[in-house]
Design an enzyme around this catalytic site. Structure first.
Site, PDB file in Angstrom:
ATOM      1  N   THR A 375       0.871  -1.167   0.000  1.00 24.48           N
ATOM      2  CA  THR A 375       0.000   0.000   0.000  1.00 24.48           C
ATOM      3  C   THR A 375       0.912   1.222   0.000  1.00 24.48           C
ATOM      4  OG1 THR A 375      -1.681  -1.209   1.171  1.00 24.48           O
ATOM      5  CG2 THR A 375      -1.735   1.158   1.463  1.00 24.48           C
ATOM      6  N   ASP A 417      -9.837  -8.659   1.001  1.00 24.53           N
ATOM      7  CA  ASP A 417     -10.090  -8.005   2.294  1.00 24.53           C
ATOM      8  C   ASP A 417     -11.489  -8.317   2.847  1.00 24.53           C
ATOM      9  OD1 ASP A 417      -7.656  -6.907   2.796  1.00 24.53           O
ATOM     10  OD2 ASP A 417      -8.128  -4.903   2.058  1.00 24.53           O
ATOM     11  N   GLY A 467       1.011  -1.319   5.185  1.00 23.98           N
ATOM     12  CA  GLY A 467       1.357  -2.396   6.128  1.00 23.98           C
ATOM     13  C   GLY A 467       0.224  -3.339   6.466  1.00 23.98           C
TER      14      GLY A 467
HETATM   15  O1  DON Z   1      -7.231  -2.068   3.044  1.00 26.07           O
HETATM   16  C1  DON Z   1      -6.447  -2.756   3.658  1.00 26.07           C
HETATM   17  O2  DON Z   1      -6.415  -2.840   4.862  1.00 26.07           O
HETATM   18  C2  DON Z   1      -5.423  -3.559   2.875  1.00 26.07           C
HETATM   19  N1  DON Z   1      -5.905  -3.817   1.558  1.00 26.07           N
HETATM   20  C3  DON Z   1      -4.160  -2.803   2.865  1.00 26.07           C
HETATM   21  C4  DON Z   1      -3.079  -3.567   2.190  1.00 26.07           C
HETATM   22  C5  DON Z   1      -1.735  -3.137   2.566  1.00 26.07           C
HETATM   23  O3  DON Z   1      -1.528  -2.254   3.346  1.00 26.07           O
HETATM   24  C6  DON Z   1      -0.668  -3.929   1.926  1.00 26.07           C
HETATM   25  N2  DON Z   1       0.624  -3.573   2.304  1.00 26.07           N
HETATM   26  N3  DON Z   1       1.263  -3.051   2.916  1.00 26.07           N
END
Ligand code: DON
Length: 565
Positions: A375, A417, A467
């Protein structure tokens, strides 16, 4: 007389020495008088600052940075993903924008299960069925319509130039692309820009002509440049040939939504954060309330006592997350109750100062990649004091790995998710239930926690990080590092981080960064410990007492950079 002079001189030397000591010990980020941008890529930060210098406000710069990251940082920057924005204007107006992806109309609760109701490996993570309806372009158009000052077209220009002229890969970027080489080929047998070479190297120059064309369509037609016409047809064509389910109707129906921000006090601060469909804001406010109720000002940073309390709070907060949190457009979430201080007092009453609590026993499976950073977050403050905190994602590195060849961009794998089956963990080891079950047009629960902190009536701090599930706890620790442990913004970003999330029942710490004696004491209290390479990659800005800004990007864990003017 001579004795007095000597004493005064010694005193002077002593004072100078003290001052130097303080100066030597304090590590500050980038100090800027007028505006600052902290992001994961130097080119994106530079583009943001250029827009601020041209008279754009923080929101103009945010739009330009989002599109620039889609070119320069394709593993997470995106037009094929989604995210959240937290806003605080110089007048003190606060707002939040939800541009999270949605489940397609043809999605259903059991779409990732086989005939025996067992999850089909990787179906929600890799390939066309993993893709949620993207929200980023609608998000940027909506943000600009309400808060932008410069013409939208001007804000797209730098990203278009970047895509046409190309970007030079850093060592980390080349290695990341190489790591996914086989997956790229598997998901995209027709090939695309990253499969034109077997091994990428630092210094390789990559141009993105197809992406430049798509960005021009968005520049000319706003949201229709993505959700209709050539780009939309490219996405749907890709879906059809790869077995995906997103249709033109899905794309046309997508809207970003303004949502009421979550706002609550913590000591002398106000915390403004993102509500559902992110769990980040609720969880962060619960953690800060628990910390305010139960912490002791004598505790040192990352001491046994403070880590123990954080872990015990996190255990209870992540259990609430798994049970109650989902898309509030679809399920009732008892937010007022979850944030009520007497509810939290009761919730945390079972915390012992001596012993770790056992997390409820649910088979939580293995966390595949807790240390992955797919992310991206950026923070911006302009010279008037307008502030913007955006976290945006494709979810996994390069999302689903599905590349829309004609359009030149990756699509997310955000469907993972959702809770694909009650109690079955997603790629971050997070479990969920009914509240986060799949439903057409529902948004999947997120942990992204873009946050703005006020001190009294003034802007104080803008924070956020990638993260996955560690986002919430990294934001929590970074805020405390400044408010309770007296760190500068840069020190708070750099400081060693830990993470726990109820299930799996363990404290994860950054290898080599924790004191052995503290780890031993935590073990003796009954905590299970595990190490990882990195937790958090914060991109933050702190407003200092003289009104200047300290931008801090995580140079120790990423290629990110904070710039200002
Ligand atoms: O929305 C979320 O919580 C996840 N899709 C976030 C993914 C993420 O932070 C991946 N890496 N660091």
């Amino acid at each position: 007389m001579r004795v007095i002079t000597n004493i005064l001189f010694s005193l002077l030397i002593f004072l100078v020495a003290c001052k130097q000591e303080v100066t030597k010990d304090v590590e500050r980020g980038t100090i800027a008088m007028n505006g600052a941008v902290s992001s994961a890529h130097p080119l994106a930060s530079q583009i943001g600052v250029d827009i601020l210098r041209k008279g754009g406000n923080a929101y103009d710069a945010g739009v330009a940075v989002q599109f620039a990251l889609a070119v320069a940082y394709p593993r997470a920057g995106n037009i094929g993903g989604g995210g959240f924005a937290v806003i605080r204007t110089s007048e003190g107006e606060v707002n939040t924008l939800d541009f999270r992806e949605k489940a397609p109309l043809a999605a259903h609760e059991k779409m990732y299960l086989d005939e025996k109701d067992q999850p089909i490996k990787n179906l929600s993570v890799k390939g066309h069925l993993a893709v949620g309806v993207p929200g980023s372009v609608a998000g940027m158009v909506t943000l600009h319509e309400k808060y932008g000052r410069l013409p939208f077209k001007v804000l797209l220009k730098p990203a278009i130039e970047l895509a046409e002229n190309g970007v030079v890969l850093t060592d980390a970027e080349a290695k990341t692309i190489n790591r996914y080489h086989d997956l790229f080929r598997e998901v995209n047998p027709q090939g695309f820009v990253f499969t034109t070479k077997d091994v990428w190297e630092q210094g390789d120059h990559v141009t993105y002509p197809a992406l430049a064309k798509t960005l021009k369509l968005i520049q000319e037609n706003g949201r229709d440049g993505f959700y209709k016409g050539k780009t939309a047809e490219g996405i749907v064509g890709e879906m059809k040939q790869g077995g995906g389910i997103i249709t033109l109707e899905d794309l046309e129906k997508y809207e970003a939504v303004w949502r009421k921000p979550l706002k609550s006090s913590f000591r002398v601060y106000n915390i403004i954060s993102m509500g559902p469909p992110s769990s980040g804001g609720v969880a962060l406010l619960q953690l800060l309330e628990g910390w305010e109720q139960l912490s002791n000002p004598k505790w040192k940073h990352n001491s046994t006592e403070s880590i123990h309390l954080m872990t015990e709070l996190e255990r209870r907060v992540y259990a609430d997350r798994a049970t109650f949190m989902g898309d509030a457009d679809f399920v009732d979430i008892p937010i007022t109750h979850l944030l009520d201080s007497s509810y939290l007092e009761n919730r945390f009453a079972s915390i012992s100062n001596e012993k770790a609590t056992d997390s409820q026993i649910i088979k939580a499976g293995e966390v595949e990649r807790i240390e992955s950073y797919e992310t991206t977050h950026f923070s911006i403050v302009d010279k008037e004091g307008n502030a913007l905190s955006i976290t945006t994602t494709l979810n996994g590195n390069f999302g689903s790995k599905v590349f829309v060849k004609e359009g030149g961009f990756f699509l997310n794998n955000e469907m993972d998710d959702f809770s694909i089956k009650p109690g079955v963990p997603n790629q971050f080891g997070l479990v969920g239930g009914k509240a986060n079950a799949i439903s057409p047009e529902k948004r999947m629960l997120s942990s992204m926690t873009p946050t703005i902190v006020e001190k009294g009536d003034d802007l104080f701090m803008v924070v956020g990080t990638p993260g996955g599930s560690t986002i919430i706890t990294s934001v929590f620790q970074t805020i405390l590092n400044v408010t309770d442990f007296g760190m500068t913004m840069q020190e708070a970003v750099n400081a060693p981080k830990l993470h726990s999330q109820w299930l799996p029942d363990k404290i994860v710490y950054e290898k080599g960064k924790m004191k052995r004696v503290v780890l031993d004491e935590l073990k003796a209290m009954g905590h299970v410990l595990d190490s990882t390479t990195q937790i958090g990659r914060m991109d933050c800005i702190l407003r200092l007492e003289d009104g200047s800004l300290e931008g801090a990007s995580d140079r120790t864990r990423s290629d990110g950079v904070a710039l200002g003017y």
